[in-house]
Design a protein around this motif. Sequence first.
Motif, PDB file in Angstrom:
ATOM      1  N   LYS A 209       0.765  -1.171   0.046  1.00  0.00           N
ATOM      2  CA  LYS A 209      -0.048  -0.065   0.191  1.00  0.00           C
ATOM      3  C   LYS A 209       0.922   1.309  -0.085  1.00  0.00           C
ATOM      4  O   LYS A 209       1.990   1.326   0.495  1.00  0.00           O
ATOM      5  CB  LYS A 209      -0.782  -0.026   1.172  1.00  0.00           C
ATOM      6  CG  LYS A 209      -1.860  -0.815   1.413  1.00  0.00           C
ATOM      7  CD  LYS A 209      -2.971  -0.706   2.527  1.00  0.00           C
ATOM      8  CE  LYS A 209      -4.078  -1.857   2.370  1.00  0.00           C
ATOM      9  NZ  LYS A 209      -4.868  -1.613   3.833  1.00  0.00           N
ATOM     10  N   GLU A 210       0.320   2.249  -0.554  1.00  0.00           N
ATOM     11  CA  GLU A 210       1.174   3.629  -0.600  1.00  0.00           C
ATOM     12  C   GLU A 210       1.402   3.978   0.938  1.00  0.00           C
ATOM     13  O   GLU A 210       2.358   4.823   1.012  1.00  0.00           O
ATOM     14  CB  GLU A 210       0.537   4.404  -1.535  1.00  0.00           C
ATOM     15  CG  GLU A 210       0.564   4.085  -3.060  1.00  0.00           C
ATOM     16  CD  GLU A 210       0.165   5.255  -3.865  1.00  0.00           C
ATOM     17  OE1 GLU A 210      -0.421   4.763  -4.985  1.00  0.00           O
ATOM     18  OE2 GLU A 210       0.320   6.358  -3.889  1.00  0.00           O
TER      19      GLU A 210
ATOM     20  N   LEU B  31      -5.122  13.512  -3.213  1.00  0.00           N
ATOM     21  CA  LEU B  31      -4.496  12.811  -1.930  1.00  0.00           C
ATOM     22  C   LEU B  31      -4.780  11.486  -1.812  1.00  0.00           C
ATOM     23  O   LEU B  31      -5.639  10.778  -2.254  1.00  0.00           O
ATOM     24  CB  LEU B  31      -5.569  13.574  -0.659  1.00  0.00           C
ATOM     25  CG  LEU B  31      -5.533  15.179  -0.444  1.00  0.00           C
ATOM     26  CD1 LEU B  31      -6.292  15.492   0.631  1.00  0.00           C
ATOM     27  CD2 LEU B  31      -4.034  15.436   0.014  1.00  0.00           C
ATOM     28  N   THR B  32      -3.647  10.736  -1.191  1.00  0.00           N
ATOM     29  CA  THR B  32      -3.805   9.120  -0.807  1.00  0.00           C
ATOM     30  C   THR B  32      -3.932   8.892   0.622  1.00  0.00           C
ATOM     31  O   THR B  32      -3.219   9.458   1.404  1.00  0.00           O
ATOM     32  CB  THR B  32      -2.382   8.601  -1.359  1.00  0.00           C
ATOM     33  OG1 THR B  32      -2.377   8.931  -2.879  1.00  0.00           O
ATOM     34  CG2 THR B  32      -2.655   7.138  -1.244  1.00  0.00           C
ATOM     35  N   PHE B  33      -4.963   8.196   1.060  1.00  0.00           N
ATOM     36  CA  PHE B  33      -5.458   8.145   2.349  1.00  0.00           C
ATOM     37  C   PHE B  33      -4.790   6.557   2.906  1.00  0.00           C
ATOM     38  O   PHE B  33      -5.109   5.712   1.996  1.00  0.00           O
ATOM     39  CB  PHE B  33      -6.771   8.136   2.595  1.00  0.00           C
ATOM     40  CG  PHE B  33      -7.470   9.257   2.316  1.00  0.00           C
ATOM     41  CD1 PHE B  33      -7.460  10.118   1.117  1.00  0.00           C
ATOM     42  CD2 PHE B  33      -7.707  10.305   3.646  1.00  0.00           C
ATOM     43  CE1 PHE B  33      -8.097  11.256   1.005  1.00  0.00           C
ATOM     44  CE2 PHE B  33      -8.430  11.291   3.339  1.00  0.00           C
ATOM     45  CZ  PHE B  33      -8.323  12.012   2.147  1.00  0.00           C
ATOM     46  N   GLY B  34      -4.492   6.459   4.073  1.00  0.00           N
ATOM     47  CA  GLY B  34      -4.243   5.336   4.720  1.00  0.00           C
ATOM     48  C   GLY B  34      -5.502   4.852   5.088  1.00  0.00           C
ATOM     49  O   GLY B  34      -6.633   5.511   4.959  1.00  0.00           O
ATOM     50  N   SER B  35      -5.653   3.559   5.388  1.00  0.00           N
ATOM     51  CA  SER B  35      -6.857   2.911   5.774  1.00  0.00           C
ATOM     52  C   SER B  35      -7.448   3.416   7.259  1.00  0.00           C
ATOM     53  O   SER B  35      -8.714   3.125   7.527  1.00  0.00           O
ATOM     54  CB  SER B  35      -6.690   1.481   5.870  1.00  0.00           C
ATOM     55  OG  SER B  35      -5.946   1.011   6.740  1.00  0.00           O
TER      56      SER B  35
END
Lengths: 110, 113
Positions: A2-3, A98-102
């Motif tokens: 995951k990013e 924007l890239t989100f964590g879980s």
Amino acid sequence: RKEVEQDPGPFNVPEGATVAFNCTYSNSASQSFFWYRQDCRKEPKLLMSVYSSGNEDGRFTAQLNRASQYISLLIRDSKLSDSATYLCVVLDTGRRALTFGSGTRLQVQP
Amino acid sequence: DVKVTQSSRYLVKRTGEKVFLECVQDMDHENMFWYRQDPGLGLRLIYFSYDVKMKEKGDIPEGYSVSREKKERFSLILESASTNQTSMYLCASSLERGVTEAFFGQGTRLTVV
């Protein structure tokens, strides 16, 4: 991979405790970093931006370690109202989205 | 206050239907985004747009399309709804290309049966 990766928790802590969340990101070219807060059944809202020098907003402290590609959030003197999911967010400068964590869930108990 | 409004909080559609999710923002923001949020997967970017009539694919565009005919409105279209598109859909907007802060709508919980 995951990013943006976060420990999902939950973190169950008593009122008044200090709790820390960590997050790692994979894109070394990322330039902007944030923590968002999401209450149950609500939309995410910006909690704070994260700067290289570290920054503090009341009981909240955010740190960035570019070399390790690691972001942290420290909450001191936890309140019941801090119970929420905390989302680590990275700006993908290539496509400016924007890239989100879980998310990491925090439950503060009386 | 910035307001991002999604047309429905809850929606139930049948497999194969064409579904439109509407999003309107009132702060003249340039950027608009569609995410879906699923347990354990977090928010995943479907499509985004920097300007009227332009669009960019996000991480999971398959099965979706978008439309931005006016600056304040960004629509997500499910061409032929499937059960694996059951999810929470979140629209967001931000002022500049630097995306200093994104403002989200309240979300649409879509169930495809």
